[in-house]
Design a protein around this motif. Structure first.
Motif, short mmCIF file in Angstrom:
data_model
loop_
_atom_site.label_atom_id
_atom_site.label_comp_id
_atom_site.label_asym_id
_atom_site.label_seq_id
_atom_site.Cartn_x
_atom_site.Cartn_y
_atom_site.Cartn_z
N PHE A 291 39.62 40.62 89.78
CA PHE A 291 39.49 40.54 88.32
C PHE A 291 40.40 41.56 87.64
O PHE A 291 41.12 41.23 86.68
N VAL A 292 40.40 42.78 88.13
CA VAL A 292 41.22 43.85 87.54
C VAL A 292 42.71 43.62 87.80
O VAL A 292 43.54 43.73 86.88
N LEU A 293 43.06 43.28 89.03
CA LEU A 293 44.46 43.12 89.41
C LEU A 293 45.12 41.92 88.75
O LEU A 293 46.30 41.94 88.43
N GLU A 294 44.35 40.84 88.54
CA GLU A 294 44.92 39.60 87.99
C GLU A 294 44.61 39.40 86.51
O GLU A 294 44.99 38.38 85.94
N TYR A 295 43.94 40.36 85.90
CA TYR A 295 43.46 40.19 84.53
C TYR A 295 44.57 39.83 83.55
O TYR A 295 44.39 38.97 82.68
N SER A 296 45.73 40.45 83.69
CA SER A 296 46.82 40.22 82.74
C SER A 296 47.92 39.31 83.30
O SER A 296 48.98 39.16 82.68
N ASN A 297 47.67 38.71 84.47
CA ASN A 297 48.67 37.83 85.09
C ASN A 297 48.59 36.44 84.47
O ASN A 297 47.62 35.70 84.71
N PRO A 298 49.61 36.04 83.66
CA PRO A 298 49.53 34.73 82.98
C PRO A 298 49.60 33.54 83.93
O PRO A 298 49.24 32.42 83.56
N LYS A 299 50.05 33.78 85.17
CA LYS A 299 50.17 32.68 86.14
C LYS A 299 48.87 32.40 86.89
O LYS A 299 48.77 31.42 87.61
N THR A 300 47.89 33.28 86.72
CA THR A 300 46.60 33.07 87.40
C THR A 300 45.46 33.01 86.39
O THR A 300 45.14 31.96 85.87
N ILE A 301 44.85 34.17 86.06
CA ILE A 301 43.71 34.16 85.13
C ILE A 301 44.04 34.79 83.79
O ILE A 301 43.16 34.89 82.92
N GLY A 302 45.28 35.22 83.61
CA GLY A 302 45.67 35.94 82.40
C GLY A 302 45.38 35.19 81.10
O GLY A 302 44.92 35.79 80.13
N GLY A 303 45.62 33.89 81.08
CA GLY A 303 45.44 33.12 79.84
C GLY A 303 44.10 32.41 79.74
O GLY A 303 43.92 31.57 78.85
N MET A 304 43.17 32.71 80.64
CA MET A 304 41.88 32.02 80.65
C MET A 304 40.85 32.76 79.81
O MET A 304 40.95 33.96 79.60
N PRO A 305 39.82 32.03 79.33
CA PRO A 305 38.70 32.71 78.66
C PRO A 305 37.94 33.56 79.67
O PRO A 305 38.07 33.37 80.88
N LEU A 306 37.12 34.48 79.20
CA LEU A 306 36.45 35.45 80.06
C LEU A 306 35.60 34.79 81.15
O LEU A 306 35.64 35.22 82.31
N GLU A 307 34.85 33.72 80.79
CA GLU A 307 33.98 33.10 81.80
C GLU A 307 34.78 32.47 82.94
O GLU A 307 34.40 32.52 84.11
N ASP A 308 35.96 31.88 82.59
CA ASP A 308 36.83 31.29 83.62
C ASP A 308 37.49 32.38 84.46
O ASP A 308 37.72 32.20 85.66
N LYS A 309 37.81 33.50 83.83
CA LYS A 309 38.37 34.63 84.57
C LYS A 309 37.39 35.13 85.63
O LYS A 309 37.77 35.41 86.77
N LEU A 310 36.12 35.21 85.23
CA LEU A 310 35.09 35.68 86.15
C LEU A 310 34.88 34.69 87.30
O LEU A 310 34.77 35.09 88.47
N LEU A 311 34.84 33.39 86.95
CA LEU A 311 34.67 32.35 87.98
C LEU A 311 35.85 32.34 88.95
O LEU A 311 35.68 32.26 90.16
N GLY A 312 37.07 32.41 88.39
CA GLY A 312 38.28 32.40 89.21
C GLY A 312 38.36 33.62 90.11
O GLY A 312 38.73 33.51 91.30
N SER A 313 38.00 34.78 89.58
CA SER A 313 38.02 36.02 90.37
C SER A 313 36.97 35.97 91.48
O SER A 313 37.24 36.37 92.62
N TYR A 314 35.79 35.46 91.13
CA TYR A 314 34.71 35.36 92.13
C TYR A 314 35.12 34.43 93.27
O TYR A 314 34.99 34.78 94.45
N PHE A 315 35.61 33.25 92.92
CA PHE A 315 35.97 32.26 93.94
C PHE A 315 37.07 32.80 94.85
O PHE A 315 36.97 32.71 96.08
N GLN A 316 38.10 33.38 94.25
CA GLN A 316 39.23 33.85 95.06
C GLN A 316 38.91 35.12 95.84
O GLN A 316 39.62 35.45 96.80
N ALA A 317 37.85 35.80 95.47
CA ALA A 317 37.44 37.00 96.21
C ALA A 317 36.66 36.65 97.47
O ALA A 317 36.76 37.34 98.48
#
Length: 440
Positions: A241-267
């Motif tokens: 979540f922290v490392l990819e938070y500002s990466n526009p190619k992964t979760i950077g442009g997503m809303p917060l709930e999608d960022k959390l889901l994406g970070s959880y799944f990929q972790a």
């Protein structure tokens, strides 16, 4: 005519049976009606090995390169490879009403990575019970999502395929982008991750959870697996979540709930699952290194996953802590870990490191021009039977494919199993004088 009796050890027989099913799968995938493209023998072998070892690395797209028959073959190989060949053999024996002898129990013990032959038949019965119940529940939940999208036929089939693939930590998907289209879907994210976390935690742990009435009565292995899994998954999620938070190619442009889901799944998916909801190749180098570390550790013993296993990593970590505290033994939860398990953990880790290094070294030669990070990621993914890739799999040379096939095979069976199958077991009764050496 004199007949010689060939003595085959459990590790050797396990290797031979695995090879048999991989060859059978290769032959079935090479049938004209199994694929929609001209599939080479090497690509068929690669796919069969990847499915049988529940890895998930693919050289051709599963959903477009194979017909329904080909996909069913892959699905069957995943189920057999994930739950274990010997487990299915036991099921057939029980259905026929035949008794299972001591030699068969030894083989099951080896296949399920148990410390003793006691209770292995009960473990196999529970293995099937848990597996089919969990896969059935997941099938129903995913069907509720996908039937409205794809209709009854495709919806049910997609749900079945991904339930089996996820529970067995295979990572095979019908879609070329894996599950990236469902990065914001709570149902798909939670069901798929729930499947491969349950499948990867180990059937010994699941059986213990079922029978134990309180936490105090848990086996030490269960306690270590549960606490280790929880800590590792939470830490990995926060890191992604922290490392990819500002990466526009992964979760950077997503809303917060999608960022959390994406970070959880990929972790949690690097723990040998192989699915992805984010583009692996677009991640930050720091995130890639974290995923490589998680893939090398892998899942739990007697599970559908690979890697050196979480308990192996924990034992090595605890031995380091004990050494720094000047303790002669490892103590945890008011228990002492036997030295034999420490030596086993060190042996597994050392053989695994040498195997991964050798694979990386060969691929740097055969895949000349490919980024070194992609090569390291590919080899560790194959060893951990994970199936994640930064895009290198499809462009591998024939040498690279053979290397990855061997690493997937070794990663599934376990480095020690393969080593024991090749080595001669001789007990040396001679003892020599001790002498100190300088280390560190």
């Amino acid at each position: 005519m004199i007949r010689r009796r060939v003595n085959v050890t459990p590790p050797q027989l396990l290797v031979l049976v695995f090879l048999f099913f991989i060859i059978l799968g290769t032959l079935l995938l090479k049938l004209p009606f199994a694929s929609t493209i001209s599939l080479s023998w090497l690509d068929a072998l690669f796919t069969a090995t990847s499915a049988m070892t529940v890895t998930g690395l693919i050289v051709v797209d599963t959903g477009t390169a194979y017909t329904l028959f080909g996909e069913v073959v892959i699905m069957c190989l995943i189920q057999i490879g994930g739950l274990g060949i010997m487990s299915f053999a036991v099921l057939i024996y029980l259905m026929l009403g035949k008794k299972i002898g001591f030699k068969e129990r030894l083989l099951i013990q080896q296949a399920l990575n148990q410390t003793s032959v006691g209770g292995v038949i009960r473990l196999v019965k529970h293995l099937f019970f848990f597996s089919f119940i969990v896969e059935g529940i997941a099938l129903a939940l995913l069907a509720a999502k996908w039937i409205p999208e794809y209709g009854w036929g495709k919806g049910l089939y997609y749900s079945l395929f991904h339930s089996i693939s996820a529970f067995n930590n295979a990572g095979f998907s019908i879609w070329p982008d894996s599950l990236m289209r469902y990065v914001g879907s709570p149902i798909v994210n939670l069901v798929i991750t729930g499947l491969f976390i349950i499948g990867g935690i180990g059937f010994t742990v699941l059986t213990d959870l079922w029978y134990s009435k309180t936490i105090r009565t848990f086996f030490l292995h269960t306690k270590l697996m549960l606490i280790g899994t929880l800590i590792l998954n939470i830490a990995a999620m926060l890191a992604v979540f922290v490392l990819e938070y500002s990466n526009p190619k992964t979760i950077g442009g997503m809303p917060l709930e999608d960022k959390l889901l994406g970070s959880y799944f990929q972790a949690v998916t690097p723990r040998t699952a192989g699915f992805n909801t984010l583009d692996i190749g677009s991640m930050e180098p720091s995130t890639i290194l974290l995923i490589i570390f998680l893939m090398f550790i892998g899942a739990g013993s007697a599970s559908t996953g690979g890697g050196i296993k979480l308990t192996t990593f924990i034992v090595i970590l605890l031995s380091v802590v004990s050494f720094l505290n000047d303790r002669s033994e490892i103590r945890v939860f008011r228990r002492t870990i036997d030295r034999a398990f420490i030596f086993k953990a060190l042996a597994i880790s050392m053989i695994s490191i040498l195997l991964v290094f050798t694979g990386i070294f060969i691929l740097t030669i055969s895949e000349h021009g490919s980024p070194i990070l992609q090569i390291i990621f590919e080899v560790v993914s194959a060893f951990g039977t994970v199936g994640l890739s930064m895009g290198l799999t499809g462009s591998l040379s024939w040498i690279g494919k053979i290397v990855i096939i061997f690493i997937m095979f070794t990663g599934k069976l376990g480095p020690l199993t393969l080593a024991f199958s090749l080595a001669k077991t001789t007990k040396d009764k001679i003892r020599y004088p001790k002498e100190d050496i300088l280390t560190g």
